[in-house]
Scaffold this motif. Structure first.
Motif, short mmCIF file in Angstrom:
data_model
loop_
_atom_site.label_atom_id
_atom_site.label_comp_id
_atom_site.label_asym_id
_atom_site.label_seq_id
_atom_site.Cartn_x
_atom_site.Cartn_y
_atom_site.Cartn_z
N UNK A 28 29.47 103.13 20.85
CA UNK A 28 29.23 103.82 19.69
C UNK A 28 28.73 105.15 19.59
N UNK A 29 29.45 106.05 20.86
CA UNK A 29 29.00 107.29 20.69
C UNK A 29 30.32 108.08 20.27
N UNK A 30 30.00 109.28 19.52
CA UNK A 30 31.11 110.03 19.43
C UNK A 30 31.22 111.26 20.48
N UNK A 31 32.23 111.99 20.72
CA UNK A 31 32.69 113.00 21.69
C UNK A 31 31.47 114.00 21.44
N UNK A 32 30.92 114.38 20.39
CA UNK A 32 29.89 115.27 19.93
C UNK A 32 28.51 114.88 20.52
N UNK A 34 28.21 112.77 23.32
CA UNK A 34 28.13 113.08 24.86
C UNK A 34 28.14 114.47 24.78
N UNK A 35 28.75 115.24 24.58
CA UNK A 35 28.49 116.89 24.76
C UNK A 35 27.06 117.29 24.72
N UNK A 36 26.49 116.86 23.59
CA UNK A 36 25.27 117.23 23.38
C UNK A 36 24.03 116.68 24.54
N UNK A 37 24.39 115.24 24.97
CA UNK A 37 23.63 114.58 25.93
C UNK A 37 23.66 115.12 27.25
N UNK A 38 25.09 115.77 27.33
CA UNK A 38 25.37 116.40 28.84
C UNK A 38 25.20 117.87 28.77
#
Length: 143
Positions: A28-32, A34-38
């Motif tokens: 249930x994650x968006x690409x945004x 993921x980019x914020x977490x990484x």
């Protein structure tokens, strides 16, 4: 068949980008997200999910990006990286090593700046000396 065996079998047929995208969507994650977490630029996630590794700012680090993405999603990094190794272009390895003893451009520039400052200092010192001599004698030519 365990979940890792199913995952390994799927990895043999699916690209690493597709594996990562499916795992991201399943969580249930968006690409945004993921980019914020990484702490990545947002387009990095899209490039990886489309297997466009050469479009990353530093393609030499693409394998590390894939590893970090897999780790964040809790996937088996070895399996995802095996898929990456199959689809990613091999890095170009130069067979000739160029060795040069010439100074780097910054070293040459630094020397040029140092010489320029020295010349400037001499000019300022000369003008100051000429000016101080001018006030002591009344004129520059002793007249």
């Amino acid at each position: 068949m365990g979940s890792n065996e199913v995952f390994a079998d799927t990895a043999a047929r699916v690209s690493p980008g597709a594996m990562l995208q499916a795992a991201r969507e399943a969580r249930g994650l968006s690409p945004l997200d993921v980019s914020q977490r990484l702490n990545w630029l947002p387009e990095y996630v899209a490039f990886i999910e489309r297997d466009e590794f050469q479009r990353l700012r530093r393609p030499a680090f693409a394998r590390g990006y894939v590893r970090a993405y897999a780790r964040m999603l809790g996937l088996d990094e070895i399996i995802v990286l095996a898929g990456y190794d199959e689809v990613a272009p091999a890095p170009a390895i130069s067979s000739t090593r160029v060795s040069s003893r010439r100074p780097l451009p910054l070293q040459r520039t630094g020397l040029g700046i140092l010489l320029g400052l020295g010349v400037l200092a001499l000019l300022v010192l000369g003008l100051w000396w000429a000016q101080s001599g001018d006030t002591a004698t009344g004129s520059l030519f002793g007249g």
